[in-house]
Design a protein around this motif. Structure first.
Motif, PDB file in Angstrom:
ATOM      1  N   VAL A  30       1.400  -1.081   5.184  1.00 32.71           N
ATOM      2  CA  VAL A  30       2.028  -0.657   3.936  1.00 32.71           C
ATOM      3  C   VAL A  30       3.064  -1.657   3.434  1.00 32.71           C
ATOM      4  O   VAL A  30       3.455  -1.608   2.268  1.00 32.71           O
ATOM      5  CB  VAL A  30       2.647   0.760   4.047  1.00 32.71           C
ATOM      6  CG1 VAL A  30       1.566   1.796   4.290  1.00 32.71           C
ATOM      7  CG2 VAL A  30       3.716   0.832   5.116  1.00 32.71           C
ATOM      8  N   GLY A  31       3.505  -2.575   4.283  1.00 34.03           N
ATOM      9  CA  GLY A  31       4.471  -3.554   3.804  1.00 34.03           C
ATOM     10  C   GLY A  31       4.931  -4.514   4.878  1.00 34.03           C
ATOM     11  O   GLY A  31       4.604  -4.370   6.065  1.00 34.03           O
ATOM     12  N   TYR A  32       5.681  -5.490   4.411  1.00 37.66           N
ATOM     13  CA  TYR A  32       6.305  -6.481   5.290  1.00 37.66           C
ATOM     14  C   TYR A  32       7.762  -6.619   4.902  1.00 37.66           C
ATOM     15  O   TYR A  32       8.090  -6.653   3.711  1.00 37.66           O
ATOM     16  CB  TYR A  32       5.628  -7.855   5.158  1.00 37.66           C
ATOM     17  CG  TYR A  32       4.230  -7.886   5.720  1.00 37.66           C
ATOM     18  CD1 TYR A  32       4.014  -8.114   7.072  1.00 37.66           C
ATOM     19  CD2 TYR A  32       3.135  -7.678   4.887  1.00 37.66           C
ATOM     20  CE1 TYR A  32       2.724  -8.141   7.587  1.00 37.66           C
ATOM     21  CE2 TYR A  32       1.848  -7.710   5.402  1.00 37.66           C
ATOM     22  CZ  TYR A  32       1.650  -7.927   6.748  1.00 37.66           C
ATOM     23  OH  TYR A  32       0.376  -7.951   7.255  1.00 37.66           O
ATOM     24  N   ASN A  33       8.615  -6.710   5.895  1.00 34.04           N
ATOM     25  CA  ASN A  33      10.021  -6.986   5.652  1.00 34.04           C
ATOM     26  C   ASN A  33      10.293  -8.406   6.153  1.00 34.04           C
ATOM     27  O   ASN A  33      10.074  -8.700   7.320  1.00 34.04           O
ATOM     28  CB  ASN A  33      10.903  -5.970   6.386  1.00 34.04           C
ATOM     29  CG  ASN A  33      12.325  -5.978   5.884  1.00 34.04           C
ATOM     30  OD1 ASN A  33      12.693  -6.802   5.059  1.00 34.04           O
ATOM     31  ND2 ASN A  33      13.121  -5.051   6.393  1.00 34.04           N
ATOM     32  N   PHE A  34      10.728  -9.259   5.227  1.00 35.37           N
ATOM     33  CA  PHE A  34      11.041 -10.646   5.569  1.00 35.37           C
ATOM     34  C   PHE A  34      12.551 -10.758   5.725  1.00 35.37           C
ATOM     35  O   PHE A  34      13.284 -10.621   4.751  1.00 35.37           O
ATOM     36  CB  PHE A  34      10.553 -11.594   4.461  1.00 35.37           C
ATOM     37  CG  PHE A  34       9.048 -11.666   4.357  1.00 35.37           C
ATOM     38  CD1 PHE A  34       8.345 -12.637   5.042  1.00 35.37           C
ATOM     39  CD2 PHE A  34       8.353 -10.753   3.583  1.00 35.37           C
ATOM     40  CE1 PHE A  34       6.965 -12.705   4.954  1.00 35.37           C
ATOM     41  CE2 PHE A  34       6.973 -10.812   3.484  1.00 35.37           C
ATOM     42  CZ  PHE A  34       6.269 -11.788   4.172  1.00 35.37           C
ATOM     43  N   GLU A  36       0.844  -1.190   0.000  1.00 38.19           N
ATOM     44  CA  GLU A  36       0.000   0.000   0.000  1.00 38.19           C
ATOM     45  C   GLU A  36       0.880   1.241   0.000  1.00 38.19           C
ATOM     46  O   GLU A  36       2.039   1.190   0.399  1.00 38.19           O
ATOM     47  CB  GLU A  36      -0.895  -0.019   1.253  1.00 38.19           C
ATOM     48  CG  GLU A  36      -1.928   1.067   1.337  1.00 38.19           C
ATOM     49  CD  GLU A  36      -3.008   0.966   0.275  1.00 38.19           C
ATOM     50  OE1 GLU A  36      -3.294   2.000  -0.358  1.00 38.19           O
ATOM     51  OE2 GLU A  36      -3.567  -0.129   0.068  1.00 38.19           O
ATOM     52  N   ASN A  37       0.306   2.357  -0.414  1.00 37.01           N
ATOM     53  CA  ASN A  37       1.003   3.633  -0.424  1.00 37.01           C
ATOM     54  C   ASN A  37       1.283   4.090   1.001  1.00 37.01           C
ATOM     55  O   ASN A  37       0.397   4.095   1.844  1.00 37.01           O
ATOM     56  CB  ASN A  37       0.135   4.672  -1.143  1.00 37.01           C
ATOM     57  CG  ASN A  37       0.817   6.013  -1.299  1.00 37.01           C
ATOM     58  OD1 ASN A  37       1.987   6.181  -0.965  1.00 37.01           O
ATOM     59  ND2 ASN A  37       0.094   6.970  -1.822  1.00 37.01           N
ATOM     60  N   ASP A  38       2.518   4.454   1.259  1.00 33.70           N
ATOM     61  CA  ASP A  38       2.908   5.013   2.551  1.00 33.70           C
ATOM     62  C   ASP A  38       2.559   6.497   2.519  1.00 33.70           C
ATOM     63  O   ASP A  38       3.392   7.338   2.228  1.00 33.70           O
ATOM     64  CB  ASP A  38       4.399   4.797   2.787  1.00 33.70           C
ATOM     65  CG  ASP A  38       4.853   5.389   4.096  1.00 33.70           C
ATOM     66  OD1 ASP A  38       4.006   5.871   4.868  1.00 33.70           O
ATOM     67  OD2 ASP A  38       6.061   5.393   4.353  1.00 33.70           O
ATOM     68  N   HIS A  39       1.310   6.801   2.792  1.00 34.36           N
ATOM     69  CA  HIS A  39       0.819   8.170   2.660  1.00 34.36           C
ATOM     70  C   HIS A  39       1.079   9.045   3.881  1.00 34.36           C
ATOM     71  O   HIS A  39       0.711  10.201   3.889  1.00 34.36           O
ATOM     72  CB  HIS A  39      -0.675   8.156   2.318  1.00 34.36           C
ATOM     73  CG  HIS A  39      -1.513   7.464   3.352  1.00 34.36           C
ATOM     74  ND1 HIS A  39      -1.643   6.099   3.392  1.00 34.36           N
ATOM     75  CD2 HIS A  39      -2.242   7.950   4.386  1.00 34.36           C
ATOM     76  CE1 HIS A  39      -2.429   5.765   4.400  1.00 34.36           C
ATOM     77  NE2 HIS A  39      -2.795   6.856   5.016  1.00 34.36           N
ATOM     78  N   GLN A  40       1.685   8.510   4.891  1.00 37.64           N
ATOM     79  CA  GLN A  40       2.023   9.278   6.085  1.00 37.64           C
ATOM     80  C   GLN A  40       3.507   9.112   6.372  1.00 37.64           C
ATOM     81  O   GLN A  40       4.091   8.072   6.101  1.00 37.64           O
ATOM     82  CB  GLN A  40       1.229   8.783   7.298  1.00 37.64           C
ATOM     83  CG  GLN A  40      -0.262   8.943   7.161  1.00 37.64           C
ATOM     84  CD  GLN A  40      -0.993   8.349   8.364  1.00 37.64           C
ATOM     85  OE1 GLN A  40      -0.420   7.733   9.234  1.00 37.64           O
ATOM     86  NE2 GLN A  40      -2.302   8.565   8.385  1.00 37.64           N
ATOM     87  N   LEU A  41       4.101  10.161   6.910  1.00 36.78           N
ATOM     88  CA  LEU A  41       5.526  10.091   7.220  1.00 36.78           C
ATOM     89  C   LEU A  41       5.804   9.193   8.413  1.00 36.78           C
ATOM     90  O   LEU A  41       6.803   8.496   8.453  1.00 36.78           O
ATOM     91  CB  LEU A  41       6.077  11.491   7.480  1.00 36.78           C
ATOM     92  CG  LEU A  41       6.082  12.428   6.269  1.00 36.78           C
ATOM     93  CD1 LEU A  41       6.605  13.801   6.667  1.00 36.78           C
ATOM     94  CD2 LEU A  41       6.921  11.852   5.152  1.00 36.78           C
TER      95      LEU A  41
END
Length: 190
Positions: free
Chosen positions: A31-35, A5-10
């Motif tokens: 907004v994401g996953y880090n594997f 998803e878009n990281d629309h917030q800082l």
């Protein structure tokens, strides 16, 4: 890193469980996953934005489950770079160099409004469009946005932005040949 998803917030918050970190905005949008250590259980070839198979997606979803996360990743096999046709091109009412275009993709995708600053943009061109969710060769992610108060749902690309061999250094979008197939996928860097 899997971006969903878009990281629309800082501001972001990160929750790590085992070898997976879930990244979300303050309002709770994931907004994401880090594997971490992904190469120990999955082989992924390529660099930049990489399309993974359904089998590879199943492996990542199993890692999420084992780590204790309840969300699952969904497959998105749609192309992120497509050949589009400039159906209309009008001057932006609040700019001397921006244009508001309507891009058609035949039956492959719904038409999109895209604000473009290229001096050579005009009606009836065939162009390369980076759709929302596309990662440009330089790592820039494309998301819906707004330019001077007008919504824009992608980016019309230049040869240089696509990292095409022998790309001209002059400003302007890539104008495709008349035989380019509207709605077909396009591979940057080729």
């Amino acid at each position: 890193m899997v971006i969903v998803e878009n990281d629309h917030q800082l501001e972001q918050k990160v929750e790590r469980k085992a070898n997976v970190a879930e990244i979300s905005t303050i309002d709770g949008t994931i907004v994401g996953y880090n594997f971490f250590d992904v190469s120990s259980y999955l082989t992924i070839e390529g660099h930049g934005q990489v399309a993974i198979s359904d089998d590879q997606l199943a492996v990542l979803n199993e890692q999420l489950k084992q780590a204790g996360f309840t969300n699952q990743l969904q497959a998105d096999h749609t192309p992120k770079f497509m050949v589009g046709f400039v159906k209309s091109c009008e001057a932006h009412p609040d700019s001397d160099h921006l244009s508001i275009t309507e891009i058609d993709f035949a039956d492959a995708h719904e038409p999109l409004q895209i604000v473009c600053g290229a001096p050579n943009i005009r009606k009836n061109l065939k162009v390369v469009v980076a759709l929302p969710g596309a990662m440009m060769p330089d790592g820039l992610m494309i998301w819906p946005g707004e330019l001077r108060g007008v919504k824009s749902y992608g980016m019309i690309c230049s040869a240089r932005e696509l990292h095409l061999p022998n790309a001209p250094m002059k400003r302007g979008i890539l104008e495709l040949a008349a035989d380019a197939v509207v709605g077909s996928s396009f591979t940057p860097g080729k």
